[in-house]
Structure formats: C-alpha cells, structure tokens
Design a protein around this motif. Sequence first.
Motif, PDB file in Angstrom:
ATOM      1  N   ASN A 162      46.250  40.605  41.352  1.00  0.00           N
ATOM      2  CA  ASN A 162      47.034  41.142  40.117  1.00  0.00           C
ATOM      3  C   ASN A 162      46.907  40.420  38.860  1.00  0.00           C
ATOM      4  OD1 ASN A 162      48.013  43.179  41.773  1.00  0.00           O
ATOM      5  ND2 ASN A 162      49.916  41.962  42.212  1.00  0.00           N
ATOM      6  N   ILE A 163      46.872  39.009  38.922  1.00  0.00           N
ATOM      7  CA  ILE A 163      46.613  38.339  37.662  1.00  0.00           C
ATOM      8  C   ILE A 163      45.281  38.734  37.029  1.00  0.00           C
ATOM      9  CG2 ILE A 163      46.397  36.023  36.630  1.00  0.00           C
ATOM     10  CD1 ILE A 163      48.253  35.008  38.971  1.00  0.00           C
ATOM     11  N   ARG A 164      44.278  38.630  37.947  1.00  0.00           N
ATOM     12  CA  ARG A 164      42.939  38.963  37.415  1.00  0.00           C
ATOM     13  C   ARG A 164      42.606  40.142  36.630  1.00  0.00           C
ATOM     14  NH1 ARG A 164      40.005  35.733  42.215  1.00  0.00           N
ATOM     15  NH2 ARG A 164      39.661  33.794  40.778  1.00  0.00           N
ATOM     16  N   ILE A 165      43.178  41.473  37.294  1.00  0.00           N
ATOM     17  CA  ILE A 165      42.969  42.836  36.860  1.00  0.00           C
ATOM     18  C   ILE A 165      43.948  42.994  35.697  1.00  0.00           C
ATOM     19  CG2 ILE A 165      43.349  45.120  37.697  1.00  0.00           C
ATOM     20  CD1 ILE A 165      41.142  43.780  38.862  1.00  0.00           C
ATOM     21  N   ALA A 166      45.049  42.301  35.610  1.00  0.00           N
ATOM     22  CA  ALA A 166      45.798  42.805  34.430  1.00  0.00           C
ATOM     23  C   ALA A 166      45.281  42.235  33.339  1.00  0.00           C
ATOM     24  CB  ALA A 166      47.403  41.904  34.745  1.00  0.00           C
ATOM     25  N   LYS A 167      44.618  40.975  33.571  1.00  0.00           N
ATOM     26  CA  LYS A 167      43.765  40.390  32.345  1.00  0.00           C
ATOM     27  C   LYS A 167      42.666  41.086  31.872  1.00  0.00           C
ATOM     28  CE  LYS A 167      43.081  37.087  29.475  1.00  0.00           C
ATOM     29  NZ  LYS A 167      43.800  36.940  28.087  1.00  0.00           N
ATOM     30  N   ALA A 168      41.669  41.505  33.007  1.00  0.00           N
ATOM     31  CA  ALA A 168      40.886  42.459  32.511  1.00  0.00           C
ATOM     32  C   ALA A 168      41.032  43.561  32.018  1.00  0.00           C
ATOM     33  CB  ALA A 168      40.177  42.765  34.017  1.00  0.00           C
ATOM     34  N   LEU A 169      42.216  44.290  32.184  1.00  0.00           N
ATOM     35  CA  LEU A 169      42.504  45.330  31.347  1.00  0.00           C
ATOM     36  C   LEU A 169      43.214  44.907  30.183  1.00  0.00           C
ATOM     37  CD1 LEU A 169      44.895  47.281  34.193  1.00  0.00           C
ATOM     38  CD2 LEU A 169      42.395  47.934  33.403  1.00  0.00           C
ATOM     39  N   GLU A 170      43.562  43.582  29.732  1.00  0.00           N
ATOM     40  CA  GLU A 170      43.858  43.600  28.534  1.00  0.00           C
ATOM     41  C   GLU A 170      42.539  43.398  27.621  1.00  0.00           C
ATOM     42  OE1 GLU A 170      45.238  39.382  26.431  1.00  0.00           O
ATOM     43  OE2 GLU A 170      46.506  39.810  28.321  1.00  0.00           O
ATOM     44  N   LEU A 171      41.451  42.521  28.211  1.00  0.00           N
ATOM     45  CA  LEU A 171      40.343  42.562  27.711  1.00  0.00           C
ATOM     46  C   LEU A 171      39.756  43.718  27.618  1.00  0.00           C
ATOM     47  CD1 LEU A 171      39.065  39.274  29.486  1.00  0.00           C
ATOM     48  CD2 LEU A 171      40.014  39.360  27.054  1.00  0.00           C
ATOM     49  N   LEU A 172      39.872  44.680  28.250  1.00  0.00           N
ATOM     50  CA  LEU A 172      39.137  45.992  28.228  1.00  0.00           C
ATOM     51  C   LEU A 172      39.703  46.950  27.175  1.00  0.00           C
ATOM     52  CD1 LEU A 172      38.928  46.951  32.043  1.00  0.00           C
ATOM     53  CD2 LEU A 172      36.937  47.004  30.472  1.00  0.00           C
ATOM     54  N   SER A 173      41.135  46.813  26.920  1.00  0.00           N
ATOM     55  CA  SER A 173      41.868  47.512  25.820  1.00  0.00           C
ATOM     56  C   SER A 173      41.735  46.873  24.368  1.00  0.00           C
ATOM     57  CB  SER A 173      43.362  47.550  26.400  1.00  0.00           C
ATOM     58  OG  SER A 173      43.543  48.296  27.536  1.00  0.00           O
ATOM     59  N   HIS A 174      41.543  45.575  24.343  1.00  0.00           N
ATOM     60  CA  HIS A 174      41.498  45.039  23.142  1.00  0.00           C
ATOM     61  C   HIS A 174      40.343  43.968  22.565  1.00  0.00           C
ATOM     62  CE1 HIS A 174      45.767  45.934  23.248  1.00  0.00           C
ATOM     63  NE2 HIS A 174      46.028  45.437  24.263  1.00  0.00           N
ATOM     64  N   THR A 175      39.328  44.199  23.419  1.00  0.00           N
ATOM     65  CA  THR A 175      38.067  43.289  23.108  1.00  0.00           C
ATOM     66  C   THR A 175      36.995  44.320  23.207  1.00  0.00           C
ATOM     67  OG1 THR A 175      37.385  42.556  25.362  1.00  0.00           O
ATOM     68  CG2 THR A 175      39.079  41.163  23.785  1.00  0.00           C
ATOM     69  N   LYS A 176      35.756  43.737  22.771  1.00  0.00           N
ATOM     70  CA  LYS A 176      34.338  44.477  22.792  1.00  0.00           C
ATOM     71  C   LYS A 176      33.627  43.805  23.991  1.00  0.00           C
ATOM     72  CE  LYS A 176      34.590  46.581  18.180  1.00  0.00           C
ATOM     73  NZ  LYS A 176      33.805  46.606  16.916  1.00  0.00           N
ATOM     74  N   TYR A 177      34.182  42.885  24.617  1.00  0.00           N
ATOM     75  CA  TYR A 177      33.428  42.070  25.529  1.00  0.00           C
ATOM     76  C   TYR A 177      32.907  43.626  26.494  1.00  0.00           C
ATOM     77  CZ  TYR A 177      35.448  37.698  24.467  1.00  0.00           C
ATOM     78  OH  TYR A 177      35.750  36.323  24.002  1.00  0.00           O
ATOM     79  N   THR A 178      31.631  43.049  27.192  1.00  0.00           N
ATOM     80  CA  THR A 178      31.238  44.056  28.213  1.00  0.00           C
ATOM     81  C   THR A 178      31.777  43.868  29.332  1.00  0.00           C
ATOM     82  OG1 THR A 178      29.321  42.380  29.132  1.00  0.00           O
ATOM     83  CG2 THR A 178      28.677  43.673  27.164  1.00  0.00           C
ATOM     84  N   ILE A 179      31.627  44.993  30.261  1.00  0.00           N
ATOM     85  CA  ILE A 179      32.327  44.584  31.639  1.00  0.00           C
ATOM     86  C   ILE A 179      31.774  43.652  32.444  1.00  0.00           C
ATOM     87  CG2 ILE A 179      32.693  45.956  33.958  1.00  0.00           C
ATOM     88  CD1 ILE A 179      32.777  48.581  32.133  1.00  0.00           C
ATOM     89  N   GLU A 180      30.428  43.317  32.316  1.00  0.00           N
ATOM     90  CA  GLU A 180      30.043  41.942  32.953  1.00  0.00           C
ATOM     91  C   GLU A 180      30.453  40.802  32.593  1.00  0.00           C
ATOM     92  OE1 GLU A 180      27.465  40.290  35.756  1.00  0.00           O
ATOM     93  OE2 GLU A 180      27.354  42.341  35.356  1.00  0.00           O
ATOM     94  N   GLU A 181      30.892  40.674  31.123  1.00  0.00           N
ATOM     95  CA  GLU A 181      31.178  39.404  30.417  1.00  0.00           C
ATOM     96  C   GLU A 181      32.889  39.509  30.973  1.00  0.00           C
ATOM     97  OE1 GLU A 181      28.892  39.089  26.301  1.00  0.00           O
ATOM     98  OE2 GLU A 181      30.543  40.502  26.525  1.00  0.00           O
ATOM     99  N   ILE A 182      33.671  40.512  30.966  1.00  0.00           N
ATOM    100  CA  ILE A 182      35.020  40.424  31.207  1.00  0.00           C
ATOM    101  C   ILE A 182      35.114  40.285  32.820  1.00  0.00           C
ATOM    102  CG2 ILE A 182      37.037  41.899  32.010  1.00  0.00           C
ATOM    103  CD1 ILE A 182      36.107  43.676  29.308  1.00  0.00           C
ATOM    104  N   ALA A 183      34.214  40.541  33.777  1.00  0.00           N
ATOM    105  CA  ALA A 183      34.146  39.974  35.175  1.00  0.00           C
ATOM    106  C   ALA A 183      34.062  38.287  35.306  1.00  0.00           C
ATOM    107  CB  ALA A 183      33.064  40.422  35.865  1.00  0.00           C
ATOM    108  N   VAL A 184      33.166  38.008  34.358  1.00  0.00           N
ATOM    109  CA  VAL A 184      33.254  36.565  34.467  1.00  0.00           C
ATOM    110  C   VAL A 184      34.512  35.818  34.049  1.00  0.00           C
ATOM    111  CG1 VAL A 184      32.021  34.614  33.941  1.00  0.00           C
ATOM    112  CG2 VAL A 184      30.595  36.509  34.471  1.00  0.00           C
ATOM    113  N   LEU A 185      34.982  36.161  32.876  1.00  0.00           N
ATOM    114  CA  LEU A 185      36.292  35.852  32.220  1.00  0.00           C
ATOM    115  C   LEU A 185      37.322  35.899  33.166  1.00  0.00           C
ATOM    116  CD1 LEU A 185      35.759  37.087  28.634  1.00  0.00           C
ATOM    117  CD2 LEU A 185      35.552  35.006  29.354  1.00  0.00           C
ATOM    118  N   VAL A 186      37.510  36.604  34.156  1.00  0.00           N
ATOM    119  CA  VAL A 186      38.662  37.017  34.974  1.00  0.00           C
ATOM    120  C   VAL A 186      38.252  36.152  36.358  1.00  0.00           C
ATOM    121  CG1 VAL A 186      39.470  38.683  33.494  1.00  0.00           C
ATOM    122  CG2 VAL A 186      38.177  38.961  35.881  1.00  0.00           C
ATOM    123  N   GLY A 187      37.239  35.693  36.402  1.00  0.00           N
ATOM    124  CA  GLY A 187      36.939  34.831  37.915  1.00  0.00           C
ATOM    125  C   GLY A 187      36.156  35.514  38.956  1.00  0.00           C
TER     126      GLY A 187
END
Length: 293
Positions: free
Chosen positions: A231-256
Amino acid sequence: MSDSQYGAVAFRFKEESINHLAQLWSVGWDLQSSPIYSWSGTERKDLGKVIFQVTLSGYGEIQIDGRTHRVQPGQAFIVKSPSDYRYYLPETSEKWEFMYVTLFGKEADRCFEHIKEKTNQVIRFHPESVPVKLVKQIYDEANSKNITSAYKGSSLAYQFIMELYEYVSAMDREMEDWPESIVSAVLFARHSYHNPIGPDEMADASGLSRYHFTRIFKKNTGLTPIQYLTNIRIAKALELLSHTKYTIEEIAVLVGYTNANYLNKVCRKVTGKSPGQLRKEKAGWQQDKFIQE
C-alpha cells in the motif's frame, strides 16, 4: 539503509516580515551511535527556536526540567531553546535514528507553549499521523531543492504547526494503541519502502520473530506486512505518476520494485488499472483501500 539518506538542510530566508509568523530553520534525518552525542538547551546558540524530533528506530533520552524520558520509535519531543533540557544517546542504546524539524516565529512559539501546557513534551505519534509524514515531506522537499523562498518555507512551517495542534487535541481519543514493536516496523517501512525490503526486514525492525511479528502485525493493523508495504509503495507510485514526469520504469525503482513490469502487476492487483492508465486519468486512490490476498 544507506548513509546517503541522512543529512540536514538549513534555511536562511531574507523576508523578515514573513519569517516573524512561522518559518523553517532546519530539517534533518540522522543516525547517532556515539555516546558523545548530546545537546543542551542552555548551551545552544540557535536561540528562539522550537525543535520537534521524532524517533524512527533505536532510542534516545531527554531530560526536561530534571525529569528523564526515553524517546522510543514513534515518540517525539518538542522543546524550545533556551530552556532546561538535554537530549542524548544513553549508554544503554546502540543507536538513535530520528528526523527533526526546527521552527521559529510567533506561531511556533505559541504552539510550543500550548503543547507544553497539555503534555510532558514527549508525545507518542501514530505512524500514520500527519505530523510524522509531514516531517518526511519537508525533508524530501528540502533535499529536492524545492523550498526556495520564504513563502514556501513559511507555508510548510505553518502547516506543520496546525497539524501539531490538531493531533495533540485529538490524540487522547483517536490514537490506536499499537505495540512499540509494530510502531517500529511501520516507521521502518514508511521510510525505507524504496529499498529492497520485505516482511523479513520489517520483522527485524520490530525485534520479533517472523512468525510472531506477522501475527501481531495483522492483529493490530488488519493487514499482513506485505499488504501494508505494498500500500505504501503503490500510494507513492500514484503520487509520482500524477505529479512528476518520471517514466514508469523510473517510478518502479523509486518505490522499491525491480522494474516496470513488476509495478504494473502489483498496480493492477491493487487498483484494477495499469500505471499508464492511472497517469492518463490522474485517478486518485484511497490508502484505506487495501489489497486482499
């Protein structure tokens, strides 16, 4: 956890008229293991500052007006300099990991006096509480160099002060009585989710055996450790998806997670949609919507 995650940021804004109300002085994340670590409220040079410090792991002690308090995971103290306090790493503690934020201004002073009147200045915070999350947010914003003006600093300082007021006024009736072991594990997960951790590491942080930890964790939180961490990781991933331009690959690594495919699999299980769909729709997600195994 790597040493690179620790650090401190100091703020020195020039707009005096704004600073008088509520302002940030410093924010940091630290790990102390030396018995010489000690700060005295009568000897500090940063006078007129209000210090809020919350323990993440290990423990320290603080003496306030002659009384000694142990500050364990999930507990925080609030003090103002100059005054009669001293906090330190006691000989019985191997480490003290904590985050802190230092404030100043009329509203910070007023909040400190209110909390001093209502508490013994050492307060237990639920790991999900907004003040604890907000300290981490301020630290992240500072590290990302996003706090570039007195206006932004004052806004965050004022927000933190208001959240403290609300928490202290409601803590007697709302705070869940989680054991210290579970608080330690939750704080560890919240601050280390981007590392390759899992239930074993959470159990280690709790100080319990894996079996006992899993049972106690589920009893108190209603979730398994892996559900909670997900839950923690997905919530953070959705925050990054909504508010940043990181790629999905980058976001995956950023949330573990190891790669975008794994994030996609977990995201679909939790939300029913892929990361790409969620980014396109900018869909929200409630953190109380837990996955079920």
